[in-house]
Design a protein around this motif. Sequence first.
Motif, PDB file in Angstrom:
ATOM      1  N   VAL A 187       0.845  -1.198   0.000  1.00  0.00           N
ATOM      2  CA  VAL A 187       0.000   0.000   0.000  1.00  0.00           C
ATOM      3  C   VAL A 187       0.879   1.246   0.000  1.00  0.00           C
ATOM      4  N   ARG A 188       1.893   1.222   0.833  1.00  0.00           N
ATOM      5  CA  ARG A 188       2.794   2.364   0.913  1.00  0.00           C
ATOM      6  C   ARG A 188       3.482   2.603  -0.423  1.00  0.00           C
ATOM      7  N   VAL A 248      -0.880  -3.269 -11.897  1.00  0.00           N
ATOM      8  CA  VAL A 248      -0.960  -4.675 -11.506  1.00  0.00           C
ATOM      9  C   VAL A 248      -0.550  -4.772 -10.042  1.00  0.00           C
ATOM     10  N   LEU A 249      -1.426  -5.349  -9.227  1.00  0.00           N
ATOM     11  CA  LEU A 249      -1.167  -5.434  -7.794  1.00  0.00           C
ATOM     12  C   LEU A 249      -1.526  -6.823  -7.282  1.00  0.00           C
ATOM     13  N   PRO A 250      -0.798  -7.322  -6.278  1.00  0.00           N
ATOM     14  CA  PRO A 250      -1.261  -8.531  -5.590  1.00  0.00           C
ATOM     15  C   PRO A 250      -2.656  -8.283  -5.040  1.00  0.00           C
ATOM     16  N   SER A 251      -3.477  -9.320  -5.013  1.00  0.00           N
ATOM     17  CA  SER A 251      -4.871  -9.149  -4.602  1.00  0.00           C
ATOM     18  C   SER A 251      -4.983  -8.575  -3.186  1.00  0.00           C
ATOM     19  N   LEU A 298      -5.998  -1.375  -0.441  1.00  0.00           N
ATOM     20  CA  LEU A 298      -6.181  -0.040  -1.007  1.00  0.00           C
ATOM     21  C   LEU A 298      -7.664   0.285  -1.151  1.00  0.00           C
ATOM     22  N   ALA A 299      -8.439  -0.700  -1.634  1.00  0.00           N
ATOM     23  CA  ALA A 299      -9.871  -0.476  -1.823  1.00  0.00           C
ATOM     24  C   ALA A 299     -10.566  -0.212  -0.499  1.00  0.00           C
ATOM     25  N   ALA A 300     -10.065  -0.835   0.555  1.00  0.00           N
ATOM     26  CA  ALA A 300     -10.667  -0.655   1.878  1.00  0.00           C
ATOM     27  C   ALA A 300     -10.186   0.606   2.560  1.00  0.00           C
TER      28      ALA A 300
END
Length: 217
Positions: A86-87, A119-122, A128-130
Amino acid sequence: MAVHVAVVDPLPMFQQGVATVLAAAGYAVEEPADVLAWVRRDSRVVVLLTLGGEREWDLLGQLRGKEPAPAVIALLEEGAPVGLGVRAVRAGARSVLWRQVTAGALRRTVDATVDGQAVLPSVVAAALAAGTPTTAGRQSRLSEEQLSWLRRLAVGVTVAQLADDVGYSERAMYRLLHAVYQEMGVRTRVQAIMQAQDSGWLRPETGGPTAGPPGRG
């Protein structure tokens, strides 16, 4: 025109492996000594940057400030705290990738990043979405003595020096620190220090004693 890719990683063998995979996919892969100077050459560049210490995080921030900013793929050790992913995104990385991924996953991530996708790990995408913070403000489950060890390691004290100061053998100190890392959910000293910094745990308690390091008693 080939897209140029810079690989920034401390291990030459890893750099060579990445270069072999991406060169076969048509990319021009380089290992520049000065990445900031290198990105000025062309607007179509990608930087694969392994985030291992504060120097690499500082570099990520400097790359973000470039105009135009290069597409950065942040590489993290598999098992690193989700907060580091996230950072990395918040610090300017377009994509995040575990360093131990397969050649196919590496190639697909670079292809997608070049095309303007992220592209991001799930687990990182979910965090991030949270709206999950990196780790800032999280309550520490470590003792004050354990936190003092991290504070000292963060300013460059070696494990041997720390062991001598607090009265443990060096081997015992390594075991104790390993237990701290496990409690934090990280694998390495660098990851532990970075998580502690993000969480605000490295600031000494105000009003507390400022004398020498605590002993075992």
